[in-house]
Design a protein around this motif. Structure first.
Motif, PDB file in Angstrom:
ATOM      1  N   PHE A  25       0.806  -1.227   0.000  1.00  0.00           N
ATOM      2  CA  PHE A  25       0.000   0.000   0.000  1.00  0.00           C
ATOM      3  C   PHE A  25       0.838   1.275   0.000  1.00  0.00           C
ATOM      4  CE2 PHE A  25      -2.539  -3.323   2.120  1.00  0.00           C
ATOM      5  CZ  PHE A  25      -3.580  -3.393   1.209  1.00  0.00           C
ATOM      6  N   THR A  26       2.109   1.167  -0.387  1.00  0.00           N
ATOM      7  CA  THR A  26       2.889   2.394  -0.574  1.00  0.00           C
ATOM      8  C   THR A  26       2.328   3.135  -1.788  1.00  0.00           C
ATOM      9  OG1 THR A  26       4.491   1.138  -1.894  1.00  0.00           O
ATOM     10  CG2 THR A  26       4.981   1.421   0.445  1.00  0.00           C
ATOM     11  N   ASP A  27       2.146   4.441  -1.637  1.00  0.00           N
ATOM     12  CA  ASP A  27       1.561   5.282  -2.695  1.00  0.00           C
ATOM     13  C   ASP A  27       0.126   4.884  -3.026  1.00  0.00           C
ATOM     14  OD1 ASP A  27       4.047   6.573  -2.923  1.00  0.00           O
ATOM     15  OD2 ASP A  27       4.752   5.073  -4.377  1.00  0.00           O
ATOM     16  N   HIS A  28      -0.565   4.194  -2.093  1.00  0.00           N
ATOM     17  CA  HIS A  28      -1.952   3.803  -2.333  1.00  0.00           C
ATOM     18  C   HIS A  28      -2.878   4.972  -1.994  1.00  0.00           C
ATOM     19  CE1 HIS A  28      -5.224   0.851  -2.752  1.00  0.00           C
ATOM     20  NE2 HIS A  28      -5.798   1.455  -1.726  1.00  0.00           N
ATOM     21  N   ASP A  29      -3.883   5.191  -2.837  1.00  0.00           N
ATOM     22  CA  ASP A  29      -4.850   6.265  -2.597  1.00  0.00           C
ATOM     23  C   ASP A  29      -5.980   5.725  -1.721  1.00  0.00           C
ATOM     24  OD1 ASP A  29      -6.474   8.443  -2.571  1.00  0.00           O
ATOM     25  OD2 ASP A  29      -6.550   8.712  -4.754  1.00  0.00           O
ATOM     26  N   GLY A  58      -3.595  -4.102  -3.023  1.00  0.00           N
ATOM     27  CA  GLY A  58      -2.597  -3.044  -3.168  1.00  0.00           C
ATOM     28  C   GLY A  58      -2.104  -2.882  -4.594  1.00  0.00           C
ATOM     29  N   LYS A  59      -0.872  -2.374  -4.715  1.00  0.00           N
ATOM     30  CA  LYS A  59      -0.354  -2.000  -6.032  1.00  0.00           C
ATOM     31  C   LYS A  59       0.127  -3.203  -6.839  1.00  0.00           C
ATOM     32  CE  LYS A  59       4.294  -1.021  -4.254  1.00  0.00           C
ATOM     33  NZ  LYS A  59       5.332   0.013  -4.119  1.00  0.00           N
ATOM     34  N   HIS A 107      -5.907  -7.084  -9.654  1.00  0.00           N
ATOM     35  CA  HIS A 107      -5.052  -6.074  -9.052  1.00  0.00           C
ATOM     36  C   HIS A 107      -4.648  -6.548  -7.659  1.00  0.00           C
ATOM     37  CE1 HIS A 107      -9.000  -5.035  -7.413  1.00  0.00           C
ATOM     38  NE2 HIS A 107      -8.363  -4.400  -6.421  1.00  0.00           N
ATOM     39  N   GLY A 108      -3.532  -6.031  -7.170  1.00  0.00           N
ATOM     40  CA  GLY A 108      -3.023  -6.479  -5.887  1.00  0.00           C
ATOM     41  C   GLY A 108      -2.136  -7.705  -6.039  1.00  0.00           C
TER      42      GLY A 108
END
Length: 486
Positions: A405-409, A436-437, A475-476
């Motif tokens: 979740f780094t840089d996750h909105d 997450g990303k 995704h994730g």
């Protein structure tokens, strides 16, 4: 749902109380089979389409004689002409013994019909079938068996057996059987017959005199049990312990046409069984205490690491110690749950939920709003699987929260980590997924070299003998673990 309830679910002839009476009969009729030296088949009236007949809903083989039936007949339907004695039992509502032996199976089988009375009507019929080719001059023991069997059969027809009240054997491994020891007493408590095993059991309780001809009150150390059976007419079962010996007795009153004629006493020496059970309880308590102490020691280590972490100036050092604390705490959780159990297994769903709660307190914040979800039921797992698996889940969930979740909105979508269990007979499938990303293109989780994933790979492949696979969700990231079960 029991087999009997399932077979009678659509039978219009039997309602709830009648079915309950038949359930009690099936739980107690082993003694009737043993005393009769015969197989027992329980029949109810039923139909097969348009044809009326009888369906077998219960079967009992004797321990005291060779069985006639190798195959199980429960569930089979018989036309009326195939079971004429059963039909007579329903029609005449009495015990019928006047049939000639049947040679259709290659051996002479004497069939008797015992109606099962309840609520003023016959709700079922027991077919009592014995091989008369083995008949010989009976001993006093066998005559006592057969006499008691006749009394119980008459009680069954009158609706007095199985007993409506009194102690009922719950544990088939402990409850006394006919071969363990038997005593016959008359209506005033005088012993008219005692088998050798029964005499030996009472001698272990300290009664060294002859048993035959004495009143049971002078033989049994707790005569109030016999008094309750003879005065009140209900079965009484209880244990007596004397000088290290333990004997289980069951007093079964015998009733003929509403008049109490005596009682049957089943006696079993359970000294070794109780000694073994006590040893197991001591062993279980010791094991639980060991788990409790291991848990306490692990929690002490975790507390020391927390104290050490507070003294460090380096953020990286504090984070490393916090990860170690979470790893130690996940192992301590397993030992905490095992310390409450009387066996070496634990419900892993509770462990997984506790791990999620622990990680939520340590990793989730206002800046990182992540939810957790546990789906499926992994069942109970032994300590040899639960301990490494708890550490694996801790590492995977912690890795998801820290890296996915780094840089996750979070304003658009809250973070979510899901643990899914899918248990089969020989394998346990676990999927840990996040929204997450995801991983970079062409990179597999197995190829990454951080310490947490190295721990996971080592535990999954070496300790658990399983496999770890990176999945490709829309995704994730998702990781699938396949763990073999013993």
């Amino acid at each position: 749902m029991s087999v009997l309830t399932d077979l009678l679910a659509h039978n219009p002839n039997l309602a709830g109380p009648a079915v309950a009476h038949l359930q009690r009969l099936l739980s107690e009729w082993q003694i009737l089979a043993d005393l009769s030296f015969a197989d027992l088949l329980l029949f109810v009236q039923d139909s097969d389409g348009s044809e009326e007949g009888y369906r077998c809903v219960g079967q009992m083989r004797p321990y005291t004689a060779q069985t006639i039936y190798v195959d199980d007949l429960v569930g089979d339907f018989f036309h009326r002409h195939e079971r004429p004695m059963v039909g007579r039992g329903f029609a005449e509502a009495r015990v019928i013994r006047d049939a000639d032996p049947d040679w259709s199976t290659g051996v002479p089988v004497r069939e008797e019909a015992i109606p099962v009375g309840y609520g003023g009507r016959v709700i079922a019929v027991i077919s009592r079938e014995a091989n008369v080719a083995t008949a010989r001059s009976p001993s006093q023991l066998e005559l006592t068996y057969l006499s008691a069997a006749s009394a119980l059969a008459a009680m069954c027809a009158a609706g007095d057996f199985p007993y409506a009240a009194g102690d009922r054997p719950e544990d088939s491994e402990v409850s006394p059987r006919v071969g363990d020891g038997i005593i016959r007493i008359d209506e005033v408590g005088t012993v008219t017959y005692a088998s050798p095993n029964a005499i030996s059991a009472y001698r272990r309780l300290g009664h060294l005199e002859a048993v035959h001809g004495q009143n049971i009150a002078d033989v049994d150390p707790r005569p109030q049990d016999a008094d309750a059976a003879l005065d009140e007419g209900y079965a009484v079962m209880g244990e007596i312990e004397h000088d290290g010996s333990v004997v289980l007795r069951r007093f079964m009153p015998l009733v003929e046409e509403g008049t109490l004629t005596g009682a049957l006493v089943l006696v079993r020496d359970i000294t070794e069984l109780r000694r073994h059970q006590r040893a197991l309880r001591v062993k279980d308590a010791t094991i639980r205490e060991i788990h409790h102490r291991v848990k306490n020691n692990l929690q002490t280590v975790a507390s020391l690491l927390r104290l050490q972490g507070r003294r460090l100036a380096s953020e990286e050092g504090r984070n490393a110690l916090a990860e170690s604390v979470r790893r130690i705490s996940s192992i301590a959780l397993v030992h905490e749950i095992l310390s409450r159990e009387a066996r070496q297994s634990a419900p892993f769903s509770e462990i997984a939920t506790r791990i999620v709660d622990m990680l939520s307190e340590g990793l989730v914040s206002v800046d990182t709003p992540v939810d957790f979800q546990v789906e499926g039921n992994p069942g109970e797992l032994g300590a040899e699987i639960a301990t490494p698996l708890a550490l694996v889940l801790t590492e995977l969930v912690q890795n998801s929260v820290e890296h996915a979740f780094t840089d996750h909105d979070f304003d658009v979508e809250r973070g979510m980590v899901t643990i899914t269990f899918d248990r089969h007979a020989s394998t346990l499938r676990i999927v840990v997924a996040d929204n997450g990303k995801g991983l970079p293109e062409g990179v597999a989780l197995e190829s990454l070299s951080n310490l947490g994933l190295q721990i996971v790979r080592t535990l999954v492949t070496s300790e658990l003998g399983g496999t770890m696979t990176t999945m490709s969700p829309d995704h994730g990231t998702a990781v699938e673990l396949m763990i073999p079960l013993p």
